[in-house]
Design an enzyme around this catalytic site. Structure first.
Site, PDB file in Angstrom:
ATOM      1  N   HIS A  37       0.846  -1.202   0.000  1.00 29.75           N
ATOM      2  CA  HIS A  37       0.000   0.000   0.000  1.00 29.75           C
ATOM      3  C   HIS A  37       0.884   1.256   0.000  1.00 29.75           C
ATOM      4  O   HIS A  37       0.619   2.221  -0.714  1.00 29.75           O
ATOM      5  CB  HIS A  37      -0.878   0.047   1.260  1.00 29.75           C
ATOM      6  CG  HIS A  37      -1.878  -1.061   1.374  1.00 29.75           C
ATOM      7  ND1 HIS A  37      -1.789  -2.050   2.319  1.00 29.75           N
ATOM      8  CD2 HIS A  37      -3.012  -1.323   0.669  1.00 29.75           C
ATOM      9  CE1 HIS A  37      -2.817  -2.870   2.200  1.00 29.75           C
ATOM     10  NE2 HIS A  37      -3.575  -2.465   1.209  1.00 29.75           N
ATOM     11  N   GLY A 149      -2.888  -1.825  -7.282  1.00 32.88           N
ATOM     12  CA  GLY A 149      -1.793  -2.775  -7.383  1.00 32.88           C
ATOM     13  C   GLY A 149      -2.067  -3.871  -8.407  1.00 32.88           C
ATOM     14  O   GLY A 149      -3.201  -4.328  -8.561  1.00 32.88           O
ATOM     15  N   GLN A 155      -8.821  -6.890 -10.874  1.00 32.02           N
ATOM     16  CA  GLN A 155      -9.470  -5.682 -10.360  1.00 32.02           C
ATOM     17  C   GLN A 155      -8.951  -4.447 -11.097  1.00 32.02           C
ATOM     18  O   GLN A 155      -9.726  -3.569 -11.493  1.00 32.02           O
ATOM     19  CB  GLN A 155      -9.197  -5.561  -8.859  1.00 32.02           C
ATOM     20  CG  GLN A 155      -9.615  -4.230  -8.257  1.00 32.02           C
ATOM     21  CD  GLN A 155      -9.426  -4.205  -6.761  1.00 32.02           C
ATOM     22  OE1 GLN A 155     -10.289  -4.612  -6.008  1.00 32.02           O
ATOM     23  NE2 GLN A 155      -8.276  -3.720  -6.308  1.00 32.02           N
TER      24      GLN A 155
HETATM   25  P1  AMP Z   1      -6.566  -3.818  -0.369  1.00 32.38           P
HETATM   26  O1  AMP Z   1      -6.387  -3.014   0.885  1.00 32.38           O
HETATM   27  O2  AMP Z   1      -6.095  -5.229  -0.245  1.00 32.38           O
HETATM   28  O3  AMP Z   1      -7.932  -3.666  -0.976  1.00 32.38           O
HETATM   29  O4  AMP Z   1      -5.562  -3.175  -1.428  1.00 32.38           O
HETATM   30  C1  AMP Z   1      -5.596  -1.815  -1.737  1.00 32.38           C
HETATM   31  C2  AMP Z   1      -4.736  -1.584  -2.959  1.00 32.38           C
HETATM   32  O5  AMP Z   1      -3.401  -1.970  -2.670  1.00 32.38           O
HETATM   33  C3  AMP Z   1      -5.190  -2.440  -4.152  1.00 32.38           C
HETATM   34  O6  AMP Z   1      -5.066  -1.667  -5.334  1.00 32.38           O
HETATM   35  C4  AMP Z   1      -4.208  -3.577  -4.136  1.00 32.38           C
HETATM   36  O7  AMP Z   1      -3.993  -4.150  -5.415  1.00 32.38           O
HETATM   37  C5  AMP Z   1      -2.959  -2.878  -3.652  1.00 32.38           C
HETATM   38  N1  AMP Z   1      -2.035  -3.864  -3.080  1.00 32.38           N
HETATM   39  C6  AMP Z   1      -2.324  -4.804  -2.144  1.00 32.38           C
HETATM   40  N2  AMP Z   1      -1.240  -5.575  -1.921  1.00 32.38           N
HETATM   41  C7  AMP Z   1      -0.256  -5.116  -2.743  1.00 32.38           C
HETATM   42  C8  AMP Z   1       1.091  -5.507  -2.984  1.00 32.38           C
HETATM   43  N3  AMP Z   1       1.649  -6.535  -2.354  1.00 32.38           N
HETATM   44  N4  AMP Z   1       1.803  -4.800  -3.892  1.00 32.38           N
HETATM   45  C9  AMP Z   1       1.240  -3.754  -4.561  1.00 32.38           C
HETATM   46  N5  AMP Z   1      -0.028  -3.344  -4.382  1.00 32.38           N
HETATM   47  C10 AMP Z   1      -0.763  -4.012  -3.479  1.00 32.38           C
END
Ligand code: AMP
Length: 282
Positions: A37, A149, A155
């Site tokens: 994040h 991400g 997504q």
């Molecule tokens: P989430 O809180 O899991 O909904 O993720 C929020 C954003 O952070 C989304 O766009 C995810 O794809 C991105 N994200 C989560 N994990 C990672 C990671 N390991 N590397 C890069 N982006 C990430």
């Protein structure tokens, strides 16, 4: 730190920012923040005048109440992590009732078939929930750029479609996957893994990398079969799906073409915790 909890506070702030012609970078998150994040937030800071981070566990994108109930909620440490990056970042952490204005339900979207592949097959209504919540956030925050991400690659493609097809006017930017030293993709769900399971979970990335090597000489089907076999030999894991897919359509590859780009996607359970990962193949 500015932390908004209501739509009204956000609207007033955005009106003022737009009047002053400031660019807004936005990172939607479900909290339990980690370095993955943080990398999205840092990119937004570099590219925008104002950076907005939402911390919101969106109920409408879960088809499993246990998963929703057990999703880690750590707002205090999330605020700390954001503050360490930059204390000018604006945080928006509404309740579901506030964000949805009392009507916590999904709208229906068509993402031209992207929603029927992989996660769409295994998580009923997931992308309608994602579409609904991002539609609400984008309409309220009116970001210039929003950062997602590649960890959630499907997504990312769906959000690009959401913004263009539904004229939301947000520039969607994909960011690379952040990994632990073991290769395990960082994820809020990793917090629920035991020390042992977390070590074992690096298996997913090892298999992805080995599959990538094989993809040079073997067909997609053969590589998928090999992956399924490796998971069947590993008793700690329960493989939900493996798919080698075209990055634009997300449809499984039948015949490889040098002109197309492909990725391999895996979803698997360890200790009843669902993990996903993917890498580019060419
Ligand atoms: P989430 O809180 O899991 O909904 O993720 C929020 C954003 O952070 C989304 O766009 C995810 O794809 C991105 N994200 C989560 N994990 C990672 C990671 N390991 N590397 C890069 N982006 C990430």
């Amino acid at each position: 730190m500015t932390i908004f909890n209501t739509r009204k506070e956000v609207s007033a702030f955005i009106k003022d920012s737009i009047t002053k012609s400031k660019t807004i970078g936005y990172i939607p998150t479900m909290g339990a923040l980690h370095q993955g994040h943080a990398s999205l937030i840092q990119q937004s800071i570099l590219e925008n005048n104002i950076t907005f981070v939402s911390v919101f566990v969106n109920p409408t994108q879960f088809d499993n109440t246990t998963d929703l109930d057990k999703y880690p909620r750590t707002l205090e440490s999330d605020v700390k992590l954001i503050k360490e990056i930059d204390s000018n970042i604006i945080i928006f952490a509404p309740t579901a009732k506030e964000l949805y204005e009392g009507n916590i339900a999904s709208k229906s979207y068509s993402f031209d078939g992207l929603e029927h592949e992989m996660e769409g097959k295994h998580r009923t209504g997931h992308f309608d929930g994602v579409g609904t919540v991002l539609d609400l956030f984008f309409t309220l925050i009116k970001p210039t750029n929003a950062y997602f991400g590649e960890k959630d690659f499907q997504q990312l493609q769906i959000v690009k479609k959401l913004s263009s097809k539904y004229n939301l006017g947000v520039n969607i930017i994909g960011c690379k996957i952040f990994r632990e030293d073991s290769g395990l993709a960082m994820s809020s769900r990793n917090e629920r893994l035991s020390v042992n399971a977390k070590k074992e979970a690096a298996f997913i990335n090892k298999i992805l990398l080995a599959a990538k090597k094989q993809f040079d000489t073997k067909s997609a089907i053969k590589v998928e079969e090999w992956v399924i076999k490796q998971f069947s030999k590993n008793k700690q894991f329960d493989l939900e799906y493996v798919s080698i897919a075209n990055i634009k359509t997300l449809k499984p590859v039948k015949r490889k073409s040098k002109k197309q780009q492909y990725r391999i996607f895996i979803a698997a359970f360890i200790d009843n915790i669902r993990l996903i990962d993917n890498i580019a193949l060419n």
